[in-house]
Write an enzyme that holds these catalytic residues in place. Sequence first.
Site, PDB file in Angstrom:
ATOM      1  N   SER A   1       2.181 -12.672   3.794  1.00  0.00           N
ATOM      2  CA  SER A   1       0.757 -12.657   4.135  1.00  0.00           C
ATOM      3  C   SER A   1      -0.024 -13.533   3.173  1.00  0.00           C
ATOM      4  O   SER A   1       0.291 -13.606   1.976  1.00  0.00           O
ATOM      5  CB  SER A   1       0.215 -11.230   4.058  1.00  0.00           C
ATOM      6  OG  SER A   1      -1.197 -11.210   4.139  1.00  0.00           O
TER       7      SER A   1
ATOM      8  N   TYR B   1      -1.990  -3.697  -0.040  1.00  0.00           N
ATOM      9  CA  TYR B   1      -1.238  -4.462   0.959  1.00  0.00           C
ATOM     10  C   TYR B   1      -0.841  -5.827   0.408  1.00  0.00           C
ATOM     11  O   TYR B   1       0.335  -6.223   0.435  1.00  0.00           O
ATOM     12  CB  TYR B   1      -2.067  -4.625   2.231  1.00  0.00           C
ATOM     13  CG  TYR B   1      -1.468  -5.618   3.202  1.00  0.00           C
ATOM     14  CD1 TYR B   1      -0.322  -5.301   3.909  1.00  0.00           C
ATOM     15  CD2 TYR B   1      -2.048  -6.874   3.389  1.00  0.00           C
ATOM     16  CE1 TYR B   1       0.241  -6.217   4.791  1.00  0.00           C
ATOM     17  CE2 TYR B   1      -1.495  -7.784   4.261  1.00  0.00           C
ATOM     18  CZ  TYR B   1      -0.357  -7.462   4.966  1.00  0.00           C
ATOM     19  OH  TYR B   1       0.199  -8.370   5.822  1.00  0.00           O
TER      20      TYR B   1
ATOM     21  N   LYS C   1       3.020  -7.181  -0.622  1.00  0.00           N
ATOM     22  CA  LYS C   1       3.648  -8.380  -0.060  1.00  0.00           C
ATOM     23  C   LYS C   1       4.112  -9.327  -1.168  1.00  0.00           C
ATOM     24  O   LYS C   1       5.188  -9.932  -1.080  1.00  0.00           O
ATOM     25  CB  LYS C   1       2.673  -9.089   0.881  1.00  0.00           C
ATOM     26  CG  LYS C   1       2.484  -8.412   2.220  1.00  0.00           C
ATOM     27  CD  LYS C   1       3.741  -8.505   3.066  1.00  0.00           C
ATOM     28  CE  LYS C   1       3.511  -8.022   4.478  1.00  0.00           C
ATOM     29  NZ  LYS C   1       4.706  -8.177   5.327  1.00  0.00           N
TER      30      LYS C   1
END
Length: 325
Positions: free
Chosen positions: A118, A142, A146
Site C-alpha cells: 500500500s 494499517y 504493510k
Amino acid sequence: MTAWLVTGGAGYIGAHVVSALLEAGFEAVAYDNLSTGKRRFVPGGARLVEADILDTDAVTAALRTHGCVGVIHCAGYKYAGESVKYPTHTYLQNVSGTATLLEAMAAAGTRNLVFSSSAGVYGTPDTEVVTEDTECRPESPYGESKLVAEWLIRDQVTATASSDAPLAATSLRYFNVVGSGPSQVYDVSPHNLFPKVFATLMRGEPARINGDDYATPDGTCVRDYVHVVDLANAHVEAARALDEGRPLEPVYNLGSGAGTSVREIVDAMRDVTGIATEPLVGPRRPGDPARIVAAGDLAARDLAWETRFTIHSMVRTAWEAMPRG
C-alpha cells in the site's frame, strides 16, 4: 502452465487478480477464509481453498497440493481508518499473516512472492509526487503493518538467498483502487470512497467534499485512483517476471502520476449515475494534503504498467457492478 496461489482471492482485488492470472494462461488457486470475500467472486476455472492465512499447515498444504510456484499475497485487513480502532487485529492479520505465509512457502519450497502492499506506507509525504525513494512515514496501524510486512519479506529474501529455495519477491504499492472488471466483482468495503458515495447518492443525500480552497485547479484535494483491472494486470506481470527468473525491484509504485480531484470524482459520479445532487462542501479535514499521487515510472519499465481507464470509465464500471437494493 504454472499455478499461483492468491491469498484473499475471493476479495475485491484478489478476485480480479485471479481472473487476470487465468486470462494470462496461468492456473490460479484462490485462498480465502471468506470473512469479507465472496465465494461467487472466484471465477470459473480457479480453485478455491477456504482456510485462514494464519493457519500455517493449511497454507503449506494448499501450496503443495496444487504445486504452486508462487503466491500473490492480497489477504489482509485493508481499512486504514478502522485500523486505528483495532491495531492488534490489524497487526495480527497483516504482519502475523505474512509471517505465516513465509513459513509455509519455505516449508513447501515455493520461491516467488508478489506482495500487495500500500502507498499508505508513505503517510503524508513532503512531496506531491511519491516515488519509491520517498521516505516511509506511515500514520496508521494499517500503513505500519504493510511496511513491517515488507520488511519481513525483505529479510526472508536475505535469509534464503543461499538456500535450495531462495525467495524472490517484490511489493506493489498503490493508493485508491476503484472500478470493476467484466466479472462484475465489486468493492464490498463500506469504508472506501466509491461504494460510500454511491450509497449516499442512492439514499438521495448529497456527497460531501471536505474543503474546496486548496491550491489545486478546482480547489479540492487531488488523489491517485487506479482501476482494479490495471492493478490486477500489474500483479500478474510481476508474477510472470518472477516465474521467468527476471530480476525485479523490491518495491514498485502503481500510480497515475497525475491524480484526480475530489470534485472531478463527484462530478463523474453524478454524470454516470444520473443522480444530480449538488455536493455539500464542508471544512477541510485536519492533515489532508492538497495533492498526493504516485509515480509509476519503474512499474511502467518493468511491469508493463499503464493506466488505461478514464475517471468516467472507472466510475461507470464500478456503478454497473454495484448491487441494487
